[in-house]
Design a protein around this motif. Structure first.
Motif, PDB file in Angstrom:
ATOM      1  N   GLU A  79       0.785  -9.034  21.056  1.00  0.00           N
ATOM      2  CA  GLU A  79       0.305 -10.070  21.953  1.00  0.00           C
ATOM      3  C   GLU A  79       1.350 -10.366  23.015  1.00  0.00           C
ATOM      4  O   GLU A  79       2.539 -10.486  22.708  1.00  0.00           O
ATOM      5  CB  GLU A  79      -0.021 -11.334  21.164  1.00  0.00           C
ATOM      6  CG  GLU A  79      -1.151 -11.096  20.179  1.00  0.00           C
ATOM      7  CD  GLU A  79      -1.214 -12.107  19.067  1.00  0.00           C
ATOM      8  OE1 GLU A  79      -2.328 -12.385  18.621  1.00  0.00           O
ATOM      9  OE2 GLU A  79      -0.149 -12.621  18.650  1.00  0.00           O
ATOM     10  N   LEU A  80       0.893 -10.452  24.254  1.00  0.00           N
ATOM     11  CA  LEU A  80       1.736 -10.829  25.383  1.00  0.00           C
ATOM     12  C   LEU A  80       1.300 -12.218  25.823  1.00  0.00           C
ATOM     13  O   LEU A  80       0.184 -12.392  26.310  1.00  0.00           O
ATOM     14  CB  LEU A  80       1.554  -9.853  26.550  1.00  0.00           C
ATOM     15  CG  LEU A  80       1.699  -8.369  26.257  1.00  0.00           C
ATOM     16  CD1 LEU A  80       1.371  -7.546  27.498  1.00  0.00           C
ATOM     17  CD2 LEU A  80       3.092  -8.062  25.774  1.00  0.00           C
ATOM     18  N   PHE A  81       2.140 -13.197  25.606  1.00  0.00           N
ATOM     19  CA  PHE A  81       1.876 -14.560  26.043  1.00  0.00           C
ATOM     20  C   PHE A  81       2.663 -14.751  27.343  1.00  0.00           C
ATOM     21  O   PHE A  81       3.869 -15.016  27.313  1.00  0.00           O
ATOM     22  CB  PHE A  81       2.331 -15.580  24.995  1.00  0.00           C
ATOM     23  CG  PHE A  81       1.565 -15.495  23.709  1.00  0.00           C
ATOM     24  CD1 PHE A  81       0.417 -16.253  23.525  1.00  0.00           C
ATOM     25  CD2 PHE A  81       1.986 -14.666  22.685  1.00  0.00           C
ATOM     26  CE1 PHE A  81      -0.298 -16.186  22.333  1.00  0.00           C
ATOM     27  CE2 PHE A  81       1.282 -14.587  21.493  1.00  0.00           C
ATOM     28  CZ  PHE A  81       0.136 -15.355  21.322  1.00  0.00           C
ATOM     29  N   MET A  82       2.000 -14.602  28.459  1.00  0.00           N
ATOM     30  CA  MET A  82       2.671 -14.655  29.743  1.00  0.00           C
ATOM     31  C   MET A  82       2.881 -16.106  30.183  1.00  0.00           C
ATOM     32  O   MET A  82       2.101 -16.988  29.850  1.00  0.00           O
ATOM     33  CB  MET A  82       1.872 -13.877  30.795  1.00  0.00           C
ATOM     34  CG  MET A  82       1.592 -12.426  30.377  1.00  0.00           C
ATOM     35  SD  MET A  82       3.017 -11.493  29.767  1.00  0.00           S
ATOM     36  CE  MET A  82       4.023 -11.420  31.229  1.00  0.00           C
ATOM     37  N   ARG A  83       3.963 -16.352  30.917  1.00  0.00           N
ATOM     38  CA  ARG A  83       4.331 -17.714  31.342  1.00  0.00           C
ATOM     39  C   ARG A  83       3.306 -18.339  32.280  1.00  0.00           C
ATOM     40  O   ARG A  83       3.063 -19.541  32.237  1.00  0.00           O
ATOM     41  CB  ARG A  83       5.679 -17.706  32.058  1.00  0.00           C
ATOM     42  CG  ARG A  83       6.829 -17.372  31.173  1.00  0.00           C
ATOM     43  CD  ARG A  83       8.151 -17.442  31.938  1.00  0.00           C
ATOM     44  NE  ARG A  83       9.223 -16.877  31.152  1.00  0.00           N
ATOM     45  CZ  ARG A  83       9.810 -17.487  30.136  1.00  0.00           C
ATOM     46  NH1 ARG A  83       9.433 -18.690  29.787  1.00  0.00           N
ATOM     47  NH2 ARG A  83      10.768 -16.890  29.460  1.00  0.00           N
TER      48      ARG A  83
ATOM     49  N   VAL B 197       1.369  -7.804  34.517  1.00  0.00           N
ATOM     50  CA  VAL B 197       1.210  -6.866  33.390  1.00  0.00           C
ATOM     51  C   VAL B 197      -0.175  -6.230  33.366  1.00  0.00           C
ATOM     52  O   VAL B 197      -0.536  -5.570  32.392  1.00  0.00           O
ATOM     53  CB  VAL B 197       1.549  -7.519  32.031  1.00  0.00           C
ATOM     54  CG1 VAL B 197       2.999  -7.970  31.991  1.00  0.00           C
ATOM     55  CG2 VAL B 197       0.604  -8.649  31.691  1.00  0.00           C
ATOM     56  N   SER B 198      -0.925  -6.396  34.443  1.00  0.00           N
ATOM     57  CA  SER B 198      -2.272  -5.813  34.485  1.00  0.00           C
ATOM     58  C   SER B 198      -2.242  -4.285  34.448  1.00  0.00           C
ATOM     59  O   SER B 198      -3.238  -3.650  34.125  1.00  0.00           O
ATOM     60  CB  SER B 198      -3.023  -6.289  35.726  1.00  0.00           C
ATOM     61  OG  SER B 198      -2.391  -5.821  36.900  1.00  0.00           O
TER      62      SER B 198
ATOM     63  N   ILE C  76      -3.010 -14.342  28.414  1.00  0.00           N
ATOM     64  CA  ILE C  76      -2.690 -13.583  27.199  1.00  0.00           C
ATOM     65  C   ILE C  76      -3.326 -12.195  27.265  1.00  0.00           C
ATOM     66  O   ILE C  76      -4.463 -12.038  27.703  1.00  0.00           O
ATOM     67  CB  ILE C  76      -3.191 -14.315  25.939  1.00  0.00           C
ATOM     68  CG1 ILE C  76      -2.438 -15.633  25.761  1.00  0.00           C
ATOM     69  CG2 ILE C  76      -3.068 -13.438  24.700  1.00  0.00           C
ATOM     70  CD1 ILE C  76      -2.976 -16.505  24.644  1.00  0.00           C
ATOM     71  N   VAL C  77      -2.565 -11.193  26.800  1.00  0.00           N
ATOM     72  CA  VAL C  77      -3.083  -9.844  26.599  1.00  0.00           C
ATOM     73  C   VAL C  77      -2.841  -9.497  25.143  1.00  0.00           C
ATOM     74  O   VAL C  77      -1.732  -9.647  24.636  1.00  0.00           O
ATOM     75  CB  VAL C  77      -2.388  -8.815  27.511  1.00  0.00           C
ATOM     76  CG1 VAL C  77      -2.932  -7.419  27.259  1.00  0.00           C
ATOM     77  CG2 VAL C  77      -2.516  -9.205  28.978  1.00  0.00           C
ATOM     78  N   LYS C  78      -3.897  -9.043  24.471  1.00  0.00           N
ATOM     79  CA  LYS C  78      -3.800  -8.649  23.063  1.00  0.00           C
ATOM     80  C   LYS C  78      -4.130  -7.162  22.984  1.00  0.00           C
ATOM     81  O   LYS C  78      -5.120  -6.708  23.558  1.00  0.00           O
ATOM     82  CB  LYS C  78      -4.788  -9.474  22.238  1.00  0.00           C
ATOM     83  CG  LYS C  78      -4.770  -9.155  20.780  1.00  0.00           C
ATOM     84  CD  LYS C  78      -5.704 -10.099  20.026  1.00  0.00           C
ATOM     85  CE  LYS C  78      -5.710  -9.752  18.560  1.00  0.00           C
ATOM     86  NZ  LYS C  78      -6.472 -10.705  17.781  1.00  0.00           N
ATOM     87  N   ILE C  79      -3.297  -6.420  22.269  1.00  0.00           N
ATOM     88  CA  ILE C  79      -3.444  -4.973  22.149  1.00  0.00           C
ATOM     89  C   ILE C  79      -3.466  -4.611  20.673  1.00  0.00           C
ATOM     90  O   ILE C  79      -2.569  -5.016  19.927  1.00  0.00           O
ATOM     91  CB  ILE C  79      -2.275  -4.248  22.839  1.00  0.00           C
ATOM     92  CG1 ILE C  79      -2.192  -4.667  24.315  1.00  0.00           C
ATOM     93  CG2 ILE C  79      -2.389  -2.740  22.670  1.00  0.00           C
ATOM     94  CD1 ILE C  79      -0.876  -4.330  24.974  1.00  0.00           C
ATOM     95  N   SER C  80      -4.457  -3.860  20.254  1.00  0.00           N
ATOM     96  CA  SER C  80      -4.556  -3.430  18.854  1.00  0.00           C
ATOM     97  C   SER C  80      -4.745  -1.925  18.788  1.00  0.00           C
ATOM     98  O   SER C  80      -5.414  -1.334  19.631  1.00  0.00           O
ATOM     99  CB  SER C  80      -5.734  -4.116  18.158  1.00  0.00           C
ATOM    100  OG  SER C  80      -5.552  -5.502  18.113  1.00  0.00           O
ATOM    101  N   PHE C  81      -4.141  -1.323  17.764  1.00  0.00           N
ATOM    102  CA  PHE C  81      -4.329   0.103  17.505  1.00  0.00           C
ATOM    103  C   PHE C  81      -4.022   0.387  16.041  1.00  0.00           C
ATOM    104  O   PHE C  81      -3.362  -0.405  15.371  1.00  0.00           O
ATOM    105  CB  PHE C  81      -3.455   0.971  18.427  1.00  0.00           C
ATOM    106  CG  PHE C  81      -1.984   0.696  18.372  1.00  0.00           C
ATOM    107  CD1 PHE C  81      -1.176   1.293  17.420  1.00  0.00           C
ATOM    108  CD2 PHE C  81      -1.397  -0.156  19.295  1.00  0.00           C
ATOM    109  CE1 PHE C  81       0.183   1.053  17.378  1.00  0.00           C
ATOM    110  CE2 PHE C  81      -0.035  -0.400  19.276  1.00  0.00           C
ATOM    111  CZ  PHE C  81       0.753   0.202  18.312  1.00  0.00           C
ATOM    112  N   PRO C  82      -4.511   1.524  15.529  1.00  0.00           N
ATOM    113  CA  PRO C  82      -4.261   1.857  14.121  1.00  0.00           C
ATOM    114  C   PRO C  82      -2.772   2.048  13.846  1.00  0.00           C
ATOM    115  O   PRO C  82      -2.041   2.609  14.659  1.00  0.00           O
ATOM    116  CB  PRO C  82      -5.016   3.174  13.919  1.00  0.00           C
ATOM    117  CG  PRO C  82      -6.009   3.229  15.023  1.00  0.00           C
ATOM    118  CD  PRO C  82      -5.387   2.503  16.174  1.00  0.00           C
TER     119      PRO C  82
END
Length: 101
Positions: A24-28, A36-37, A65-71
């Motif tokens: 997770e990226l919690f940007m200011r 971060v796009s 916020i950007v959330k990234i998921s992967f195996p």
């Protein structure tokens, strides 16, 4: 050189079950969120050596916020698991240079 961690309140990673990692990226602010796009499936795949088709990216602009998921490369707790809680997976992403610098 500005990195993602320079623009973020917090960058973290954790398990999303025994077979997935979530970062997770919690940007200011909105400017940091826009900066971060460029982070997409291809970049994450290169950083973590995973198939880009398995990566899920969720963007929440109202919260910056950007959330990234992967195996996970190996299942949690398996003999080859070097990070039981996936707590260190975020480091390569946090150190990624933001484009334009």
């Amino acid at each position: 050189m500005t990195t993602i961690s320079d623009l973020a309140l917090e960058v973290r990673s954790k398990n999303a079950g025994p077979f997935w990692v979530t970062m997770e990226l919690f940007m200011r602010d909105a400017d940091g969120y826009r900066a971060v796009s460029f982070v997409d499936e291809r970049i994450v795949a290169e950083l973590y050596r995973v198939d880009p088709g398995t990566i899920q990216i969720f963007r929440i602009p109202s919260l910056n916020i950007v959330k990234i998921s992967f195996p996970r490369p190996v299942s949690q707790g398996s003999l080859r698991d070097r990070d039981m809680h996936a707590g260190q997976h975020h480091v390569p992403l946090a150190l990624l240079a933001v484009r334009g610098d």
